[in-house]
Design an enzyme around this catalytic site. Structure first.
Site, PDB file in Angstrom:
ATOM      1  N   CYS A 110       0.850  -1.186   0.000  1.00 31.15           N
ATOM      2  CA  CYS A 110       0.000   0.000   0.000  1.00 31.15           C
ATOM      3  C   CYS A 110       0.887   1.237   0.000  1.00 31.15           C
ATOM      4  O   CYS A 110       1.894   1.284   0.719  1.00 31.15           O
ATOM      5  CB  CYS A 110      -0.887  -0.038   1.245  1.00 31.15           C
ATOM      6  SG  CYS A 110      -1.978   1.382   1.394  1.00 31.15           S
ATOM      7  N   HIS A 154      -9.321  -3.597  -1.980  1.00 28.71           N
ATOM      8  CA  HIS A 154      -8.294  -2.879  -1.210  1.00 28.71           C
ATOM      9  C   HIS A 154      -8.633  -1.386  -1.147  1.00 28.71           C
ATOM     10  O   HIS A 154      -8.586  -0.774  -0.078  1.00 28.71           O
ATOM     11  CB  HIS A 154      -6.926  -3.108  -1.867  1.00 28.71           C
ATOM     12  CG  HIS A 154      -5.784  -2.398  -1.220  1.00 28.71           C
ATOM     13  ND1 HIS A 154      -4.761  -3.064  -0.581  1.00 28.71           N
ATOM     14  CD2 HIS A 154      -5.491  -1.078  -1.110  1.00 28.71           C
ATOM     15  CE1 HIS A 154      -3.895  -2.173  -0.105  1.00 28.71           C
ATOM     16  NE2 HIS A 154      -4.313  -0.963  -0.425  1.00 28.71           N
ATOM     17  N   GLU A 155      -8.999  -0.808  -2.293  1.00 28.25           N
ATOM     18  CA  GLU A 155      -9.287   0.629  -2.342  1.00 28.25           C
ATOM     19  C   GLU A 155     -10.595   0.973  -1.621  1.00 28.25           C
ATOM     20  O   GLU A 155     -10.671   1.981  -0.920  1.00 28.25           O
ATOM     21  CB  GLU A 155      -9.308   1.133  -3.783  1.00 28.25           C
ATOM     22  CG  GLU A 155      -7.985   0.985  -4.525  1.00 28.25           C
ATOM     23  CD  GLU A 155      -6.777   1.490  -3.761  1.00 28.25           C
ATOM     24  OE1 GLU A 155      -6.873   2.515  -3.050  1.00 28.25           O
ATOM     25  OE2 GLU A 155      -5.715   0.847  -3.863  1.00 28.25           O
ATOM     26  N   HIS A 158     -10.115   1.331   2.009  1.00 31.48           N
ATOM     27  CA  HIS A 158      -9.611   2.654   2.424  1.00 31.48           C
ATOM     28  C   HIS A 158     -10.765   3.615   2.725  1.00 31.48           C
ATOM     29  O   HIS A 158     -10.674   4.428   3.639  1.00 31.48           O
ATOM     30  CB  HIS A 158      -8.723   3.283   1.348  1.00 31.48           C
ATOM     31  CG  HIS A 158      -7.308   2.831   1.387  1.00 31.48           C
ATOM     32  ND1 HIS A 158      -6.490   3.022   2.477  1.00 31.48           N
ATOM     33  CD2 HIS A 158      -6.545   2.217   0.451  1.00 31.48           C
ATOM     34  CE1 HIS A 158      -5.293   2.531   2.214  1.00 31.48           C
ATOM     35  NE2 HIS A 158      -5.301   2.032   0.997  1.00 31.48           N
TER      36      HIS A 158
END
Length: 183
Positions: A110, A154-155, A158
């Site tokens: 990341c 993953h995004e 966030h």
């Protein structure tokens, strides 16, 4: 093109849940998201990286990583056919996910995380996302599987204030889940 200062995982803002973006879109939001996409393209360019030692290569960037707690993200990567795939999502939501799981054999990284966190991050092998795609200027539904599904999850994490290493089994980081696909 703006070279963003990436927010690191030591900052509390990276752990906050992001807010939805209102429509009609503010031109500043559109400009920022397009700059995020350009940042990812440049971060994958060897010549650019030679000149900008503080920039690390990435395939995804969520707004909280540049200090904006709004629900938007950019993705840019070369797919298995050698073609660049790009997305600029506003208010993305995962609306369905497979039971089958997958993980990156090399582990996830990341831009906001400098220290290595070894171990497997298990994610859904297939996800369906509803979103406004700025590149298409339209509400879209996408289904991703394998590597692209890992990137989008993953995004989106966030946007919820979650980092990849929160998914690693800290008792046994390299545990192999039966039926999970290594990518």
């Amino acid at each position: 093109m703006e070279i963003f200062k990436i927010v690191k995982d030591t900052k509390p803002s990276l752990r906050k849940r992001s807010e939805n973006i209102e429509f009609p879109l503010d031109p500043k939001i559109e400009e920022t998201l397009m700059n995020m996409l350009e940042y990812l393209r440049l971060s994958q360019d060897e010549e650019f990286l030679k000149k900008h030692h503080n920039v690390r290569s990435g395939v995804g960037l969520a707004a909280p990583q540049i200090g904006i707690n709004k629900n938007m993200l950019a993705i840019s990567f070369i797919n298995e056919k050698g073609k660049r795939e790009e997305y600029a999502f506003i208010n993305p939501r995962i609306v369905s996910e497979s039971i089958k799981e997958c993980y990156l054999e090399s582990g996830e990284g990341c831009l906001s995380v400098d220290k290595p966190h070894e171990g497997y991050v298990y994610r859904h092998y297939k996800v369906t996302v509803k979103t406004y795609d700025l590149l298409k200027k339209s509400l879209m539904t996408y289904t991703f599987s394998g590597y692209p599904a890992i990137i989008v999850q993953h995004e989106i994490d966030h946007l919820k204030g979650v980092l990849f290493y929160n998914h690693i089994n800290h008792e046994n980081p390299f545990i192999k889940k039966s039926g999970a696909i290594a990518i």
